[in-house]
Scaffold this active site. Structure first.
Site: not given
Length: 369
Positions: A164, A295, A344
Site C-alpha cells: 500500500d 494522505y 491488497h
C-alpha cells in the site's frame, strides 16, 4: 540512537469504556439504493457484537509473544516487532504496512520465517509509533526505515517489503541504498508516473491504467476525505468505536480477495479476531487521526529505477499489472509471478504462500540454505 523493550498493556478503563460505547451503538439500516461498498448494516452489527465480548487480553498476550522495541531513530521513535532468528547469519527482512492495517496484520508472516531476522515496523502515527512533527513523505519514511535497519539495528544488508502506501517507500529504499538492500520483494508493483501513463501506446499498459482509473473513482472517497478533511473525519471515528470499525473494515473487505461479494467473506482471508485486533489497536492508541498523515502531506516521490535483485508477485487486485513496466523499472528482475490467491494485503491474507516465496527468493540469492 537507542532501543528499549516494549510490551503492549492497554489500561483496563480503556477497554471498559470501549465495551460501554459498543453496547450503546446507534445502528442505522442500509440506505435505499445505496452504492455498493465493503460494509453493510448487518455485518457491522455482527462485528460490534463480537467486539463487545472480544478477549483482548488473550490477543494482547499473543502480540506480546513477539519481541517488541521502541527505537529512537533520527529524531523520532518507531515501534517495531523484532523477531530474531536462532540461525547464525540469518538475513534481515524489513516488513512495512500501509493503511488501514497495522503491524499486527503482518506478524503471521514473521512467525513463518524463523530463519530470518524479521523487523515489522509501525509507521509514524500508527499504533505505538508517535507521529512525525514534519510531513510524512515517502522520502522521509525511506530514510527512517534505512536508518532503523542499519544505524539502529546494525544490519549491513537487508531485504525489503512494503504494501500500500509503503510500496513506493520500499522501492525508494532499494533505489537509493542498493549497497544495503540485497533484495526487494514486491506485491504492489511500480506504477508509471501519470504523464507516462497518459503517453503509453502499449495496449496492455493502456488497458491496465484505464481499468485502475475507472475502478478508483468508485473507491476514492476515503482517500479524498482523509486528505482534505482529516481532523473532521477523525473526530467522529475517534469517538465512535462502531464508526471506526466500519471505516477500517470496509477497506479490508474491498481490498482483500473476497470474490463472492459478501462482506463477511473477508474472514476467509483475514479472521474476525484479526479484524478486531486492528480496530482495538486504533481505538486504544487513538491513532486514527495521525494515521491519515500521508494522505494530506501527499505527493509521490520520484523514484529512480531499482537496480537490486527483485521478486515481483502481483496481487489479485492488480492482476493485469503489465510485466513490461516491471521489467523497465526493476532492472534486475529475478521473478515475475501473478499470485493465484491473495489481494491488497498479500502477506496478511496468504502468509504461508508469501513466506514460501520470500524464502525461495532468498535462497536463490544465496541468503538462506
Amino acid at each position: 540512537m537507542t532501543v528499549r523493550p516494549f510490551a503492549i498493556d492497554v489500561p483496563q478503563p480503556v477497554l471498559d469504556d470501549l465495551r460501554d460505547r459498543l453496547a450503546r451503538t446507534r445502528f442505522l439500516d442500509d440506505s435505499a439504493r445505496r452504492p455498493a461498498s465493503g460494509m453493510t448494516s448487518a455485518y457491522l452489527r455482527e462485528l460490534v457484537a463480537s467486539w463487545q465480548t472480544f478477549d483482548w487480553r488473550a490477543r494482547e498476550a499473543w502480540l506480546n509473544e513477539h519481541p517488541q522495541l521502541l527505537a529512537d531513530v533520527d529524531g523520532t521513535t518507531l515501534h517495531i516487532a523484532h523477531q530474531r532468528s536462532t540461525t547464525p547469519g540469518a538475513p534481515a527482512l524489513l516488513v512495512m504496512h500501509g493503511w488501514p492495517h497495522t503491524f499486527a496484520l503482518q506478524l503471521d508472516l514473521a512467525d513463518l520465517l524463523p530463519d530470518f531476522d524479521v523487523v515489522v515496523v509501525s509507521l509514524p502515527g500508527f499504533a505505538f509509533s508517535p507521529p512525525l512533527d514534519e510531513p510524512i513523505t515517502e522520502q522521509r519514511l525511506a530514510e527512517l526505515m534505512h536508518t532503523l535497519m542499519t544505524d539502529v539495528l546494525g544490519y549491513s544488508t537487508y531485504l525489503s517489503y512494503g504494501e500500500d502506501l509503503t510500496a513506493n517507500v520500499s522501492d525508494l529504499v532499494a533505489a537509493t541504498h542498493p549497497e544495503a538492500v540485497v533484495g526487494l520483494v514486491v506485491t504492489h508493483a511500480h506504477f508509471l508516473p501519470q504523464d507516462e501513463r497518459d503517453a503509453t501506446t502499449d495496449p496492455t499498459e493502456r488497458a491496465f491504467y484505464d481499468r485502475m482509473a475507472a475502478d478508483w473513482y468508485q473507491q476514492a472517497g476515503y482517500a479524498h476525505l482523509q486528505g482534505t478533511r482529516p481532523d473532521t473525519l477523525a473526530a467522529g471515528l475517534n469517538d465512535s468505536p462502531a464508526g471506526l470499525l466500519a471505516w477500517l473494515t470496509e477497506k479490508l473487505v474491498e481490498w482483500s480477495e473476497t470474490p463472492d461479494g459478501d462482506p463477511a467473506a473477508v474472514e476467509k482471508r483475514i479472521s474476525r479476531e484479526r479484524i478486531l485486533t486492528e480496530a482495538t489497536l486504533y481505538w486504544a492508541t487513538q491513532s486514527i487521526a495521525t494515521s491519515f498523515g500521508s494522505y494530506f502531506d501527499g505527493g509521490d516521490a520520484e523514484i529512480p529505477p531499482v537496480e537490486v535483485p527483485t521478486a515481483v508477485f502481483v496481487q489479485k487486485h492488480e492482476h493485469d499489472n503489465p510485466e513490461s513496466v516491471a521489467r523497465r523499472f526493476y532492472r534486475d528482475l529475478r521473478v515475475f509471478e501473478r499470485l493465484p490467491e491473495g489481494g491488497h494485503f498479500a502477506v496478511g491474507e496468504v502468509p504461508d504462500a508469501m513466506a514460501q516465496r520470500v524464502r525461495t527468493f532468498a535462497r536463490e540469492l544465496g541468503l538462506v540454505p
